[in-house]
Design a protein around this motif. Structure first.
Motif, short mmCIF file in Angstrom:
data_model
loop_
_atom_site.label_atom_id
_atom_site.label_comp_id
_atom_site.label_asym_id
_atom_site.label_seq_id
_atom_site.Cartn_x
_atom_site.Cartn_y
_atom_site.Cartn_z
N ALA A 235 9.30 2.29 -11.57
CA ALA A 235 9.90 2.80 -10.25
C ALA A 235 10.73 3.71 -10.68
N GLN A 236 10.71 5.23 -10.57
CA GLN A 236 12.28 6.11 -10.54
C GLN A 236 12.45 7.07 -9.06
N LEU A 237 14.37 6.94 -9.31
CA LEU A 237 14.81 7.47 -7.84
C LEU A 237 14.95 8.55 -8.37
N ALA A 238 14.77 10.00 -7.86
CA ALA A 238 15.71 10.74 -8.55
C ALA A 238 15.70 11.79 -6.80
N GLY A 239 16.90 12.56 -7.03
CA GLY A 239 17.18 13.40 -5.66
C GLY A 239 16.94 12.65 -4.80
N GLY A 240 17.24 11.20 -4.11
CA GLY A 240 16.85 10.79 -3.78
C GLY A 240 15.46 9.83 -2.95
N VAL A 241 14.55 10.44 -4.20
CA VAL A 241 13.49 9.99 -3.60
C VAL A 241 13.03 8.89 -4.50
N LEU A 242 12.43 8.06 -3.63
CA LEU A 242 11.46 6.82 -4.67
C LEU A 242 10.07 6.88 -4.82
N GLU A 243 10.30 6.49 -6.34
CA GLU A 243 8.61 6.82 -6.49
C GLU A 243 8.49 5.95 -7.14
N ILE A 244 7.30 4.88 -6.77
CA ILE A 244 7.10 3.45 -7.43
C ILE A 244 5.15 3.91 -7.95
N SER A 245 5.45 3.50 -9.06
CA SER A 245 3.68 3.47 -9.53
C SER A 245 3.16 2.31 -9.73
N LEU A 246 2.04 1.46 -9.29
CA LEU A 246 1.85 0.33 -9.06
C LEU A 246 0.76 0.99 -10.07
N PRO A 247 -0.25 0.84 -11.26
CA PRO A 247 -1.29 0.11 -12.10
C PRO A 247 -1.95 -0.96 -11.55
N ARG A 248 -3.29 -0.43 -11.70
CA ARG A 248 -4.47 -1.98 -10.75
C ARG A 248 -4.33 -2.64 -11.77
N ALA A 249 -4.56 -3.90 -12.33
CA ALA A 249 -4.70 -4.90 -12.63
C ALA A 249 -6.15 -4.56 -13.24
N GLU A 250 -6.00 -4.84 -14.53
CA GLU A 250 -7.42 -4.67 -15.61
C GLU A 250 -8.47 -5.43 -15.01
N ALA A 251 -8.56 -6.63 -14.36
CA ALA A 251 -10.02 -7.16 -14.62
C ALA A 251 -10.28 -7.18 -13.12
N GLU A 252 -10.10 -5.84 -11.70
CA GLU A 252 -9.85 -5.04 -10.76
C GLU A 252 -10.55 -3.45 -10.44
N LYS A 253 -10.04 -3.04 -11.65
CA LYS A 253 -10.74 -1.99 -11.76
C LYS A 253 -12.52 -1.97 -11.97
N PRO A 254 -12.58 -0.40 -11.07
CA PRO A 254 -13.84 -0.22 -10.58
C PRO A 254 -15.01 -0.04 -12.78
N ARG A 255 -16.11 -0.88 -12.46
CA ARG A 255 -16.28 -0.60 -14.05
C ARG A 255 -18.26 -0.35 -13.80
N LYS A 256 -17.81 0.87 -14.83
CA LYS A 256 -19.40 1.51 -14.69
C LYS A 256 -20.40 1.01 -14.88
#
Lengths: 140, 134
Positions: free
Chosen positions: A113-134
């Motif tokens: 998560a980062q907070l810059a200039g009053g804007v919060l941005e949370i980056s949430l990576p998908r759990a490996e086991a749930e990633k779509p697989r080809k």
């Protein structure tokens, strides 16, 4: 960049204005207003943003359990000394809690998560086991 | 679940009929607190996404204009699945009374909040008039 080219054709914000579904659940004990959030997803992660002006890192608490993200925070009102008064008071203050059910499980270890200039941005990576697989198709 | 509380809604700036903006971007009205202090008036405006480089504070005659530019950031390769707020510039215009000492106006921006200090001119500070008996 993309925005300037495409803005004339359509405005993505307008587009999603109609999508205000009960996606979020929220409680506000002391004030009946909440900061607003936007949620973006791709195949690999989700990005949650919010405008939290005037709040510093210590005033925001983020927690993740499987698919659920909870953001808590509080903002104080301007304090007045004796003899001072408000001409206008439009800025929100108080506590808020906001809970999101994301469309996939989150790898809680990698959330940033980062907070810059009053804007919060949370980056949430998908759990490996749930990633779509080809899936390869084998021919016999 | 019954939702009693309301979400914070950003208000778009209204333009007068016949006036168009040159940019297609949305413009919002920032929420402000205005505090009257002894020697000064303080304007506090929520302008998330704005920093000292993208914020213009101008004073022309009696008109004080706050204008903050915000570049909408769309994360690459992502789609928006829930949207509660739009991103755009901020604009707000105030008419100042003459009692402000224009040369000493200060503007500070921190964490997306603009704090504008408008010192009152010496002549406008309350003077106590002595009443004498004849």
């Amino acid at each position: 960049m993309l925005m300037t080219n495409f803005a004339r054709l359509f405005d993505p914000w307008d587009e999603f204005e109609r999508m205000r579904q009960p996606f979020f659940s929220q409680t506000a004990p002391s004030n009946a207003e909440f900061p607003a959030f936007n949620v973006w997803v791709s195949g690999d992660d989700a990005i949650v943003t919010s405008e939290l002006p005037g709040m510093d890192r210590g005033a925001i608490e983020i927690s993740v359990v499987e698919k659920t993200l909870t953001v808590r925070g509080s903002r104080r009102s301007e304090e007045l000394a004796e003899g001072e008064s408000f001409h206008r008071k439009e800025r929100w203050f108080g506590q808020f809690t906001k809970t999101f059910e994301l469309p996939f499980g989150i790898d809680a270890e990698k959330v940033r998560a980062q907070l810059a200039g009053g804007v919060l941005e949370i980056s949430l990576p998908r759990a490996e086991a749930e990633k779509p697989r080809k899936i390869e198709i084998k021919s016999e | 679940m019954a939702e009693v509380a309301t979400e914070l809604q950003k208000k778009e700036v209204e333009t007068k009929e016949g006036i168009e903006r040159t940019r297609t971007r949305k413009v919002y009205t920032p929420a402000v607190d205005i505090i009257e202090k002894k020697g000064e008036i303080v304007v506090v405006a929520d302008m998330p996404g704005v920093d000292e480089k993208s914020l213009d504070v101008t004073l022309e005659r009696n008109v004080l204009t706050l204008y903050g530019r915000v570049e909408p950031a769309i994360p690459e390769g992502h789609r928006l699945i829930a949207s509660e707020y739009g991103i755009g510039d901020y604009q707000r215009v105030f008419a100042l009374s003459d009692e402000i000492d224009r040369d000493r106006i200060r503007a500070i921006v921190k964490n997306g909040v603009l704090r504008l200090v408008l010192p009152k001119a010496e002549s406008a500070k309350t003077r106590k008039i002595a009443v004498t008996v004849e």
